[in-house]
Design a protein around this motif. Structure first.
Motif, PDB file in Angstrom:
ATOM      1  N   PRO A 113     -67.804  65.255  18.609  1.00 21.96           N
ATOM      2  CA  PRO A 113     -67.612  64.500  19.855  1.00 21.96           C
ATOM      3  C   PRO A 113     -67.757  62.996  19.652  1.00 21.96           C
ATOM      4  N   HIS A 114     -68.416  62.580  18.551  1.00 21.79           N
ATOM      5  CA  HIS A 114     -68.559  61.159  18.248  1.00 21.79           C
ATOM      6  C   HIS A 114     -67.250  60.565  17.734  1.00 21.79           C
ATOM      7  N   VAL A 115     -66.274  61.436  17.421  1.00 16.66           N
ATOM      8  CA  VAL A 115     -64.954  60.979  16.975  1.00 16.66           C
ATOM      9  C   VAL A 115     -63.901  61.243  18.047  1.00 16.66           C
ATOM     10  N   PHE A 116     -63.950  62.442  18.645  1.00 18.41           N
ATOM     11  CA  PHE A 116     -62.924  62.841  19.601  1.00 18.41           C
ATOM     12  C   PHE A 116     -63.360  62.701  21.059  1.00 18.41           C
ATOM     13  N   SER A 117     -64.571  62.183  21.279  1.00 17.82           N
ATOM     14  CA  SER A 117     -65.056  61.962  22.650  1.00 17.82           C
ATOM     15  C   SER A 117     -65.909  60.692  22.654  1.00 17.82           C
ATOM     16  N   ASP A 118     -66.808  60.577  23.623  1.00 16.93           N
ATOM     17  CA  ASP A 118     -67.555  59.328  23.771  1.00 16.93           C
ATOM     18  C   ASP A 118     -69.022  59.439  23.363  1.00 16.93           C
ATOM     19  N   VAL A 119     -69.378  60.482  22.620  1.00 13.00           N
ATOM     20  CA  VAL A 119     -70.752  60.650  22.153  1.00 13.00           C
ATOM     21  C   VAL A 119     -71.018  59.691  20.994  1.00 13.00           C
ATOM     22  N   LEU A 120     -72.205  59.077  20.989  1.00 15.38           N
ATOM     23  CA  LEU A 120     -72.574  58.161  19.909  1.00 15.38           C
ATOM     24  C   LEU A 120     -73.324  58.899  18.806  1.00 15.38           C
ATOM     25  N   ALA A 121     -72.906  58.652  17.576  1.00 14.30           N
ATOM     26  CA  ALA A 121     -73.599  59.207  16.405  1.00 14.30           C
ATOM     27  C   ALA A 121     -73.275  58.288  15.236  1.00 14.30           C
ATOM     28  N   GLU A 122     -74.157  57.328  15.000  1.00 15.13           N
ATOM     29  CA  GLU A 122     -73.869  56.283  14.017  1.00 15.13           C
ATOM     30  C   GLU A 122     -74.406  56.595  12.625  1.00 15.13           C
ATOM     31  N   THR A 123     -75.154  57.696  12.487  1.00 17.35           N
ATOM     32  CA  THR A 123     -75.682  58.072  11.177  1.00 17.35           C
ATOM     33  C   THR A 123     -75.359  59.539  10.881  1.00 17.35           C
ATOM     34  N   SER A 124     -75.399  59.885   9.599  1.00 17.91           N
ATOM     35  CA  SER A 124     -75.142  61.273   9.204  1.00 17.91           C
ATOM     36  C   SER A 124     -76.183  62.212   9.806  1.00 17.91           C
ATOM     37  N   GLU A 125     -77.428  61.725   9.894  1.00 19.89           N
ATOM     38  CA  GLU A 125     -78.510  62.539  10.456  1.00 19.89           C
ATOM     39  C   GLU A 125     -78.226  62.901  11.912  1.00 19.89           C
ATOM     40  N   LYS A 126     -77.736  61.915  12.679  1.00 18.18           N
ATOM     41  CA  LYS A 126     -77.425  62.164  14.083  1.00 18.18           C
ATOM     42  C   LYS A 126     -76.228  63.102  14.214  1.00 18.18           C
ATOM     43  N   VAL A 127     -75.263  62.959  13.303  1.00 17.85           N
ATOM     44  CA  VAL A 127     -74.092  63.835  13.314  1.00 17.85           C
ATOM     45  C   VAL A 127     -74.528  65.286  13.115  1.00 17.85           C
ATOM     46  N   LEU A 128     -75.408  65.508  12.127  1.00 16.44           N
ATOM     47  CA  LEU A 128     -75.880  66.867  11.841  1.00 16.44           C
ATOM     48  C   LEU A 128     -76.716  67.420  12.983  1.00 16.44           C
ATOM     49  N   GLU A 129     -77.505  66.553  13.614  1.00  8.69           N
ATOM     50  CA  GLU A 129     -78.313  66.985  14.762  1.00  8.69           C
ATOM     51  C   GLU A 129     -77.410  67.451  15.897  1.00  8.69           C
ATOM     52  N   ASN A 130     -76.371  66.667  16.189  1.00  9.06           N
ATOM     53  CA  ASN A 130     -75.419  67.043  17.239  1.00  9.06           C
ATOM     54  C   ASN A 130     -74.672  68.324  16.863  1.00  9.06           C
ATOM     55  N   TRP A 131     -74.308  68.429  15.572  1.00  7.53           N
ATOM     56  CA  TRP A 131     -73.572  69.597  15.077  1.00  7.53           C
ATOM     57  C   TRP A 131     -74.363  70.868  15.354  1.00  7.53           C
ATOM     58  N   ASP A 132     -75.665  70.837  15.034  1.00 10.36           N
ATOM     59  CA  ASP A 132     -76.508  72.022  15.220  1.00 10.36           C
ATOM     60  C   ASP A 132     -76.627  72.403  16.699  1.00 10.36           C
ATOM     61  N   LYS A 133     -76.775  71.393  17.556  1.00  8.47           N
ATOM     62  CA  LYS A 133     -76.893  71.652  18.994  1.00  8.47           C
ATOM     63  C   LYS A 133     -75.608  72.273  19.539  1.00  8.47           C
ATOM     64  N   ILE A 134     -74.470  71.695  19.138  1.00  2.89           N
ATOM     65  CA  ILE A 134     -73.177  72.200  19.610  1.00  2.89           C
ATOM     66  C   ILE A 134     -72.935  73.609  19.077  1.00  2.89           C
ATOM     67  N   LYS A 135     -73.327  73.838  17.819  1.00  3.65           N
ATOM     68  CA  LYS A 135     -73.146  75.151  17.211  1.00  3.65           C
ATOM     69  C   LYS A 135     -73.927  76.223  17.964  1.00  3.65           C
ATOM     70  N   MET A 136     -75.158  75.883  18.347  1.00  2.00           N
ATOM     71  CA  MET A 136     -75.970  76.835  19.113  1.00  2.00           C
ATOM     72  C   MET A 136     -75.326  77.148  20.453  1.00  2.00           C
ATOM     73  N   GLN A 137     -74.768  76.106  21.078  1.00  2.00           N
ATOM     74  CA  GLN A 137     -74.139  76.290  22.391  1.00  2.00           C
ATOM     75  C   GLN A 137     -72.878  77.146  22.278  1.00  2.00           C
ATOM     76  N   THR A 138     -72.010  76.825  21.298  1.00  3.25           N
ATOM     77  CA  THR A 138     -70.735  77.529  21.184  1.00  3.25           C
ATOM     78  C   THR A 138     -70.922  78.973  20.730  1.00  3.25           C
ATOM     79  N   LYS A 139     -71.995  79.246  20.002  1.00  3.57           N
ATOM     80  CA  LYS A 139     -72.268  80.606  19.537  1.00  3.57           C
ATOM     81  C   LYS A 139     -73.251  81.345  20.454  1.00  3.57           C
ATOM     82  N   SER A 140     -73.583  80.691  21.584  1.00  5.42           N
ATOM     83  CA  SER A 140     -74.500  81.284  22.574  1.00  5.42           C
ATOM     84  C   SER A 140     -75.838  81.671  21.958  1.00  5.42           C
ATOM     85  N   GLN A 141     -76.323  80.818  21.065  1.00 10.23           N
ATOM     86  CA  GLN A 141     -77.624  81.056  20.441  1.00 10.23           C
ATOM     87  C   GLN A 141     -78.696  80.372  21.298  1.00 10.23           C
TER      88      GLN A 141
END
Length: 264
Positions: free
Chosen positions: A103-131
């Protein structure tokens, strides 16, 4: 056969070739294959690509990635033949996944570091997989992975909820504790317990590797390569000294090992 031969082929050509091979009048072997029958091929081709990466061989990597891609298209074609999905649905799914998880590339979410990208990735993954729980994220790690890799991924996920040692010292103490429990199981002659405790030792060793930022799988592979190299030197020494390794005592072989090790 209606086929357009070319000097240069594309991904679409690969898909079409697999369709030709699998249809009536195509290749008898290819038509007989199932997901299960070529499962091992998929694994072997992937490891051969990894070997090319490890050897920094770009020409070989190009070839091996082609073999990996062949496996992907082959499995997709099998599923298409069975009326399940085709390669376009595979591409559609992974494209949508990449868009949603960036979303930091294709939307308006901010993620200026790799750490933040991975943090967002994990959150989105949990949501999309209903975890909804951390346990579900641990269970989502594929049991088909090599055991050391799986252990490391599970431990990383457990760390994200705060379940981890503060320093490597805690992990080392746990490793020593598990080795002690393995010794006790061996003394008791309990095979089932020894099996369990050995697994705990290996799991604890992976914990230590995480704190050291060492890839446990690669570390073990490197140690195996080192063992083979030293073994070769021992065998050469034994041959030079007319020592029959098969009939030599363990102390004799151990002395050769120490000699080789000290000269490295």
């Amino acid at each position: 056969m209606d086929f357009n031969f070319k000097d240069k082929y594309t991904f679409d050509d690969l898909v079409e070739i697999l369709r030709i091979l699998r249809r009536p009048g195509g290749c008898p072997w290819d038509r007989e294959q199932t997901h299960e029958s070529i499962r091992r091929n998929f694994i072997e081709e992937t490891y051969e690509a990894i070997e090319a990466i490890d050897n920094n061989d770009s020409e070989l990597l190009c070839e091996e990635l082609g073999d990996v891609m062949l496996q992907v298209v082959f499995h997709a074609q099998i599923s298409e033949d069975e009326g399940e999905f085709d390669i376009n649905e595979v591409c559609d799914g992974v494209c949508k996944k990449l868009i949603v998880r960036h979303p930091h590339v294709f939307s308006d979410v901010l993620a200026e570091t790799s750490e933040k990208v991975l943090e967002n990735w994990d959150k989105i993954k949990m949501q999309t997989k209903s975890q909804k729980t951390y346990t579900e994220t641990l269970k989502s790690v594929s049991p088909a992975l090599p055991a050391l890799v799986r252990a490391e991924k599970v431990q990383h996920k457990a760390k994200k909820c705060g379940f981890d040692w503060d320093t490597v010292d805690g992990a080392l103490e746990k490793l020593s504790e598990e080795i002690g429990e393995l010794r006790n199981a061996i003394k008791e002659g309990n095979a089932d317990s020894a099996h369990e405790e050995l697994g705990d030792v290996l799991f604890s060793a992976v914990n230590v590797s995480r704190f050291l930022d060492v890839d446990a799988e690669k570390a073990l592979s490197d140690s195996t390569v080192k063992f083979i190299s030293r073994f070769e030197k021992i065998e050469n020494l034994a041959r030079e000294r007319n020592i029959d390794m098969k009939s030599a005592s363990l102390s004799e072989l151990d002395a050769l090992w120490d000699e080789v090790k000290s000269n490295i």
